[in-house]
Structure formats: structure tokens, C-alpha cells
Design an enzyme around this catalytic site. Structure first.
Site, short mmCIF file in Angstrom:
data_model
loop_
_atom_site.label_atom_id
_atom_site.label_comp_id
_atom_site.label_asym_id
_atom_site.label_seq_id
_atom_site.Cartn_x
_atom_site.Cartn_y
_atom_site.Cartn_z
N THR A 284 9.36 -8.01 -12.41
CA THR A 284 8.38 -8.81 -12.20
C THR A 284 7.42 -9.52 -11.83
OG1 THR A 284 10.22 -9.36 -13.65
CG2 THR A 284 9.31 -11.55 -12.81
N CYS B 167 5.58 5.03 23.30
CA CYS B 167 5.97 5.09 24.48
C CYS B 167 7.94 4.93 24.13
CB CYS B 167 5.39 4.14 25.10
SG CYS B 167 6.84 4.06 26.53
N GLY C 205 0.67 -1.20 -0.25
CA GLY C 205 0.07 0.12 0.36
C GLY C 205 0.93 1.77 -0.21
N SER D 264 -3.23 -2.90 -0.22
CA SER D 264 -2.62 -3.92 0.58
C SER D 264 -3.64 -5.30 1.13
CB SER D 264 -2.02 -3.45 1.98
OG SER D 264 -1.18 -4.13 2.49
N ALA D 265 -2.80 -6.48 0.24
CA ALA D 265 -3.42 -7.71 0.73
C ALA D 265 -2.97 -8.45 2.49
CB ALA D 265 -2.54 -8.44 -0.38
N ASN E 274 -6.71 3.93 9.59
CA ASN E 274 -6.47 2.71 10.76
C ASN E 274 -6.17 2.67 12.18
OD1 ASN E 274 -3.92 4.74 9.78
ND2 ASN E 274 -2.90 3.71 10.36
N GLN F 50 -7.97 -0.38 4.56
CA GLN F 50 -8.36 -0.77 5.46
C GLN F 50 -9.53 -1.36 5.12
OE1 GLN F 50 -7.30 -1.35 8.92
NE2 GLN F 50 -5.55 -0.62 8.63
N1 PLP Z 1 -2.73 3.63 4.35
C1 PLP Z 1 -3.15 2.18 5.56
C2 PLP Z 1 -4.09 3.27 6.01
C3 PLP Z 1 -2.36 1.81 6.22
O1 PLP Z 1 -3.14 1.44 7.33
C4 PLP Z 1 -1.17 0.85 6.19
C5 PLP Z 1 -0.55 -0.26 6.77
O2 PLP Z 1 -0.09 -0.08 8.26
C6 PLP Z 1 -1.31 1.05 4.58
C7 PLP Z 1 -0.81 2.34 4.01
C8 PLP Z 1 0.57 0.65 4.59
O3 PLP Z 1 0.10 -0.45 3.65
P1 PLP Z 1 1.65 -1.59 3.88
O4 PLP Z 1 2.19 -1.98 4.44
O5 PLP Z 1 1.31 -2.27 2.77
O6 PLP Z 1 2.88 -1.06 2.56
#
Ligand code: PLP
Length: 402
Positions: A265, A354, A71, A227-228, A179, A207
Site C-alpha cells: 500500500t 572514526c 533511494g 529520495s524525498a 554525496n 543528491q
Molecule cells: N544515494 C546517495 C547518493 C545518497 O546520498 C543517499 C543518502 O544518503 C542514498 C543513496 C540513500 O538514500 P535513502 O536514505 O533514501 O535510502
């Protein structure tokens, strides 16, 4: 000790069907999709069937789906190419986006001297849509000073006319489901607003893909990403939806893969696994959504009983998979709470980070909470269909023992 995994917004367990599909592809279909022999052609066929299946689940066309490594890559590509190749001069986003968007925008601001505007965030973490419209109207004002007929009189050549009217070309980048809080943005509404103001719209849908119906024929969005590993697929693979004729140019150069838009690839086993994961998620959406929503409301009920002073960070009607809560514990307990839960086999995520003994609030909660509340422990609990009521009970018991 039973492991309780309640951190599904970070990543999810891979479905068995997905592992089987990936194993099959790795064992039998090891050809390079760019090769012309039969193994290559078989690989190409898997690649294109995966693309078609993903597109069908989102009501898009196959050519609008471009595979990426994650992602983060998809977000980086879209924002960078929008600035570099589509002449975007202004990005409107928010301070509660994922860092894959926020940091990319900041780098682009430095590199290309573009304007970044941040939409206000309300105390419950929602995007202030009235402010978004105000920001967009500033841009409209600049455009309205010149009618296109007036511009034509001065600039007869078509190319210059484009340059003129695109002087402050804008892209809005706002995520679908946050997220950290699970707050949901009305994509269709924001899309219409963007259309009315003639600006591009990108949404980080990492998400929500696989967990909410997304109809790309209805939602006027130019770019979304996935993002898979967030929907029970493998890590290290994702995709971008790029609306037809967007004009986006590649970030990487090399081979002609992905119609020249993403050289390298293709990770065929991961792509096939991702397509399978998405398809199974959408096939089971209704039942899994119902199960997860029930777990979330069961957790809220239990928290109300055991910790009546707890607060929800974000909109209480947020996305069904995520619950971010502020616990009525002393600020001093913040640092050890996750450790304590981990010792009991419970995986959740912190709402505040933290570092070296001092508590650094999450950038999302920092936009929403008071200084005092930021010091208190916040937890993000995020579910999948694999969770059970027993998981919630174990979490509550563990919290009680703190
Ligand atoms: N965007 C959001 C809202 C996410 O929660 C995340 C993953 O934590 C990402 C982007 C990034 O995705 P990736 O882990 O595939 O790079």
C-alpha cells in the site's frame, strides 16, 4: 545556543508547505488508493496527481515514475532486476558510489557471478571518462566479432539471437552528484557514451534531484532514483524513474500497486509530501541555488583567510550544495573535531569515520587522498536555502577555537 545545521547532504529540514500538505492528506485523505469507494478514489487521485507532478518536473511521463520507500530501495531494485530479469552480465561502476549501489553490486556479483568493473577515479575524485570508454570498448570488441547477419545464419530463431547478442549485456551505474565531495558527473555525456556502446545507464541522482534541472527527454539515461528527505520532503519515501518498456520486474510481490512493479500500500501522505517538496524546490530553484552558491563561496573565502592551508577534497567547481575540506589540523585532532563542533551546536559531517579510536577513512576519500592526508581531519559541509552567512561565521569561529 543557535543550532547550525550544515549537514544537508545527510538529510534536510522539511518545508512548512510540505508538512501542511502531509497533514491534510493524513487528516482527510486516509483512504487506500486501491479501494473503489469514494475515499479510495480520492486517495488514488492524490497518488496519480503526485506522480504527474513529479514526472512534469523531470520532463518524464507519469508511468515512468514508480514510488519506493527510499533511494536505497530504488537502487537495489534497479540493479537487481537488471541482472535477474534483463540478463545484465556486467556492471561498470566506481568505487566512490554510495553503498546503496556499491554493496548491491557486490552482492549481485556473488549471487549471479556477474562481472564488476570499476572505472578509475582521478585524484580530484572525478570519474575517468577515458577509462570508462576503454572498459566499454572491451565489450564492443566481443560484439563486433559477429555481425548480426552472421549470427542469423547460425541462429535463425529470434529468441536465441537475443541471447547470443546479449551474452555480455552491460549496465553502467555512475552517480550524478557525489554525496561526499559534491563532484558532478555530466549525465548527458555519459548517457551518449552508453548509447553509443549499446549499454544500459543507471544513475544515482539522490543528491541532485530537486537541486538541479534534470530533463529526462534530453538525458539518455535508463534509470534514476530519488529520495524525498534530501530535498526537504519526508523520510522513508523515494522514487525510481524507469524508462518506458525497460522490462524491469518487481522486487516485492503482493498487491498490484504501482502497475505490479512495487507491491505494498502506497505511503500516500509521504508521496504527496514528496511531490510537494519537489515542486516547491523546482519553483524556487533559481533563487535558492543563487543563495546557496553564494554561501558556499563565502565559506571558501573565509577558510582562505582563516586557514590558508586548507584544501578542497574534490573538484573546486563541484555542486553548489556541498563542500568537503581537508583542514590543516594535526591528525590527532581528527577524532574530536566533530564532537567539539557538536558541542557548539554545529552539525556537519565527517569526511573520515572514526571507529574505536582509530580513524577509518571514508571509502570515497580513500580513492582520492594520500595516506597522510587521509589521517587529517576532513569535513563535509552541506548547505540548504535555510542557511545564512551567520551559520558560516559560527562554523569558522568554532573551527578557530579548536
Ligand atoms: N544515494 C546517495 C547518493 C545518497 O546520498 C543517499 C543518502 O544518503 C542514498 C543513496 C540513500 O538514500 P535513502 O536514505 O533514501 O535510502
Amino acid at each position: 545556543m543557535k543550532k547550525v545545521y550544515l549537514d544537508n547532504a545527510s538529510t534536510t529540514a522539511i518545508r512548512t508547505e510540505v508538512i501542511q500538505e502531509m497533514t491534510k492528506v493524513m487528516t482527510e485523505d486516509y483512504g487506500n488508493p486501491s479501494s473503489t469507494h469514494s475515499l479510495g478514489r480520492a486517495a488514488k487521485s492524490i497518488l496519480e496527481l503526485s506522480r504527474k507532478s513529479i514526472a512534469k518536473n523531470l520532463n518524464a511521463t507519469a508511468q515512468e515514475i514508480i514510488f519506493t520507500s527510499c533511494g536505497t530501495e530504488a537502487n537495489n531494485w534497479i540493479l537487481r532486476s537488471a541482472v535477474k530479469d534483463l540478463q545484465v552480465k556486467r556492471i561498470i561502476t566506481s568505487k566512490i558510489e554510495h553503498h546503496a549501489v556499491l554493496y548491491t553490486a557486490l552482492v549481485l556479483e556473488k549471487e549471479y557471478d556477474i562481472q564488476i568493473d570499476y572505472v578509475n577515479v582521478k585524484p580530484n575524485g572525478e570519474i575517468d571518462i577515458t577509462h570508462l570508454v576503454e572498459l566499454l570498448s572491451q565489450e564492443t570488441h566481443i560484439k563486433k566479432e559477429f555481425s548480426s547477419d552472421e549470427i542469423k545464419k547460425w541462429v535463425p530463431d529470434n529468441q536465441n539471437l537475443n541471447a547470443f547478442s546479449e551474452e555480455k549485456k552491460t549496465l553502467v551505474s555512475l552517480m550524478h552528484v557525489n554525496n561526499e565531495t559534491g563532484n558532478v558527473l555530466d549525465l548527458e555525456r555519459i548517457g551518449r557514451i552508453c548509447q553509443e556502446h549499446n549499454v544500459l545507464f543507471h544513475s544515482d541522482t539522490v543528491q541532485s534531484i530537486g537541486k538541479a534541472t534534470i530533463d529526462l527527454q534530453t538525458i539518455p539515461v535508463d534509470f534514476i532514483v530519488a529520495s524525498a528527505h534530501k530535498f526537504h520532503g519526508p523520510k522513508g519515501v523515494g522514487f525510481a524513474f524507469i524508462r518506458k518498456n525497460s522490462g524491469l520486474q518487481p522486487l516485492f510481490f503482493g498487491g498490484e500497486q504501482e502497475k505490479g512493479l512495487r507491491a505494498g500500500t502506497e505511503a500516500l501522505h509521504q508521496i504527496a509530501g514528496m511531490a510537494k517538496a519537489l515542486d516547491v524546490s523546482y519553483t524556487n530553484l533559481e533563487t535558492e541555488q543563487k543563495h546557496i552558491a553564494e554561501l558556499k563561496s563565502y565559506l571558501i573565502d573565509q577558510l582562505k583567510i582563516e586557514f590558508p592551508e586548507f584544501k578542497i577534497n574534490g573538484n573546486p567547481d563541484g555542486f553548489y550544495t556541498v563542500l568537503n575540506v581537508l583542514l590543516p589540523f594535526a591528525a590527532a585532532k581528527t577524532a574530536m573535531i566533530l564532537f567539539h563542533l557538536d558541542m557548539k551546536g554545529i552539525a556537519v559531517s565527517r569526511g573520515s569515520a572514526c571507529q574505536s579510536g582509530s580513524v577509518k577513512p571514508s571509502h570515497v576519500l580513500a580513492e582520492m587522498l594520500s595516506e597522510e592526508d587521509l589521517k587529517k581531519p576532513s569535513l563535509r559541509i552541506s548547505f540548504s536555502h535555510f542557511n545564512t552567512k551567520e551559520d558560516v561565521d559560527l562554523l569558522i569561529e568554532a573551527l578557530k577555537s579548536i
